[in-house]
Design a protein around this motif. Structure first.
Motif, PDB file in Angstrom:
ATOM      1  N   ARG A   1       1.078  -2.649   1.636  1.00 41.90           N
ATOM      2  CA  ARG A   1       1.236  -1.592   0.629  1.00 41.90           C
ATOM      3  C   ARG A   1       0.241  -0.468   0.865  1.00 41.90           C
ATOM      4  N   ALA A   2      -0.487  -0.518   1.947  1.00 38.54           N
ATOM      5  CA  ALA A   2      -1.493   0.517   2.183  1.00 38.54           C
ATOM      6  C   ALA A   2      -0.824   1.769   2.758  1.00 38.54           C
ATOM      7  N   GLU A   3      -1.626   2.833   2.816  1.00 44.56           N
ATOM      8  CA  GLU A   3      -1.087   4.178   3.007  1.00 44.56           C
ATOM      9  C   GLU A   3      -0.246   4.361   4.269  1.00 44.56           C
ATOM     10  N   ALA A   4      -0.783   3.936   5.401  1.00 45.10           N
ATOM     11  CA  ALA A   4      -0.069   4.198   6.661  1.00 45.10           C
ATOM     12  C   ALA A   4       1.309   3.541   6.653  1.00 45.10           C
ATOM     13  N   CYS A   5       1.379   2.332   6.158  1.00 43.76           N
ATOM     14  CA  CYS A   5       2.667   1.646   6.113  1.00 43.76           C
ATOM     15  C   CYS A   5       3.605   2.274   5.088  1.00 43.76           C
ATOM     16  N   GLN A   6       3.049   2.702   3.971  1.00 47.87           N
ATOM     17  CA  GLN A   6       3.882   3.369   2.970  1.00 47.87           C
ATOM     18  C   GLN A   6       4.541   4.590   3.576  1.00 47.87           C
ATOM     19  N   ALA A   7       3.765   5.339   4.371  1.00 49.16           N
ATOM     20  CA  ALA A   7       4.281   6.567   4.979  1.00 49.16           C
ATOM     21  C   ALA A   7       5.378   6.259   5.998  1.00 49.16           C
ATOM     22  N   MET A   8       5.404   5.020   6.491  1.00 46.43           N
ATOM     23  CA  MET A   8       6.406   4.629   7.490  1.00 46.43           C
ATOM     24  C   MET A   8       7.596   3.917   6.840  1.00 46.43           C
ATOM     25  N   GLY A   9       7.698   3.961   5.530  1.00 46.52           N
ATOM     26  CA  GLY A   9       8.843   3.331   4.871  1.00 46.52           C
ATOM     27  C   GLY A   9       8.532   1.984   4.236  1.00 46.52           C
ATOM     28  N   GLY A  10       7.263   1.665   4.142  1.00 41.86           N
ATOM     29  CA  GLY A  10       6.873   0.389   3.543  1.00 41.86           C
ATOM     30  C   GLY A  10       7.262   0.263   2.079  1.00 41.86           C
ATOM     31  N   ASP A  11       7.251   1.397   1.390  1.00 40.71           N
ATOM     32  CA  ASP A  11       7.635   1.400  -0.023  1.00 40.71           C
ATOM     33  C   ASP A  11       9.065   0.947  -0.222  1.00 40.71           C
ATOM     34  N   VAL A  12       9.945   1.566   0.567  1.00 43.01           N
ATOM     35  CA  VAL A  12      11.369   1.239   0.463  1.00 43.01           C
ATOM     36  C   VAL A  12      11.594  -0.208   0.886  1.00 43.01           C
ATOM     37  N   LEU A  13      10.927  -0.597   1.958  1.00 41.41           N
ATOM     38  CA  LEU A  13      11.058  -1.980   2.435  1.00 41.41           C
ATOM     39  C   LEU A  13      10.666  -2.964   1.335  1.00 41.41           C
ATOM     40  N   ALA A  14       9.547  -2.692   0.686  1.00 44.05           N
ATOM     41  CA  ALA A  14       9.065  -3.581  -0.373  1.00 44.05           C
ATOM     42  C   ALA A  14      10.053  -3.630  -1.526  1.00 44.05           C
ATOM     43  N   GLU A  15      10.493  -2.453  -1.931  1.00 46.17           N
ATOM     44  CA  GLU A  15      11.407  -2.359  -3.070  1.00 46.17           C
ATOM     45  C   GLU A  15      12.705  -3.115  -2.774  1.00 46.17           C
ATOM     46  N   GLU A  16      13.252  -2.883  -1.571  1.00 48.89           N
ATOM     47  CA  GLU A  16      14.525  -3.533  -1.225  1.00 48.89           C
ATOM     48  C   GLU A  16      14.364  -5.036  -1.081  1.00 48.89           C
ATOM     49  N   THR A  17      13.236  -5.449  -0.540  1.00 46.35           N
ATOM     50  CA  THR A  17      13.020  -6.889  -0.351  1.00 46.35           C
ATOM     51  C   THR A  17      12.935  -7.599  -1.699  1.00 46.35           C
ATOM     52  N   LEU A  18      12.151  -7.020  -2.606  1.00 45.45           N
ATOM     53  CA  LEU A  18      12.009  -7.642  -3.931  1.00 45.45           C
ATOM     54  C   LEU A  18      13.352  -7.664  -4.652  1.00 45.45           C
ATOM     55  N   LYS A  19      14.094  -6.558  -4.524  1.00 44.94           N
ATOM     56  CA  LYS A  19      15.380  -6.459  -5.206  1.00 44.94           C
ATOM     57  C   LYS A  19      16.357  -7.509  -4.663  1.00 44.94           C
TER      58      LYS A  19
END
Ligand code: FES
Length: 152
Positions: A78-96
């Motif tokens: 969840r840290a910045e560099a990964c978020q900038a590479m799409g980590g946010d979407v990945l996390a959201e979709e995985t949890l969903k």
């Protein structure tokens, strides 16, 4: 389940240290895989802190969990560099996809999903970790494969 005696013994082992709280929590989690509810009043009493303070510490440190983990733990960076590479979407979709919130465990007990803050793979984000294995460039398809492998 741990008995009060088991828990007291672990607390007694560390209570004399300077700054005993984190060593006690680590020892309890190592012994039981999580911080069981029964440990809360015992630790709070031993250190003369309130239960609320103790809960605050446990939730502040992402390493502690208050419920047993699944057979595999999938951590998503969840840290910045990964978020900038799409980590946010990945996390959201995985949890969903799994129908979970952070720290939740699939109903079959296979997988617990947790946030993590930098795995040292910032150049290959989004990064994730399955148990002790770090994985880079995790897109949706790769995550699906990892989850399938873990039995989610
Ligand atoms: Fe994700 Fe460093 S920011 S691995």
């Amino acid at each position: 389940a741990p008995t009060d005696e088991d828990l007291r013994a672990l607390i007694d082992d560390h209570v004399g240290l300077e700054g005993p709280l984190l060593p006690i929590l680590h020892a309890v989690q190592k012994a039981f895989g999580h911080i069981p509810g029964a440990a809360i009043p015992l630790i709070a009493d031993a250190l003369n802190i309130t239960r609320a303070e103790l809960h605050g510490v446990i939730s502040f440190y992402h390493d502690f969990r208050e419920a047993p983990a699944g057979r595999h733990v999938v951590k998503i960076c969840r840290a910045e560099a990964c978020q900038a590479m799409g980590g946010d979407v990945l996390a959201e979709e995985t949890l969903k996809k799994l129908g979970l919130d952070w720290h939740g465990t699939t109903v079959n007990g296979a997988v617990t999903v947790e946030p993590v803050y930098c795995l040292g793979l910032c150049a290959c984000g989004p990064a994730a970790m399955v148990d002790d294995r770090v994985v880079g460039r995790v897109d949706g398809a790769r995550m699906d494969a990892l989850l399938k492998e873990a039995g989610a």
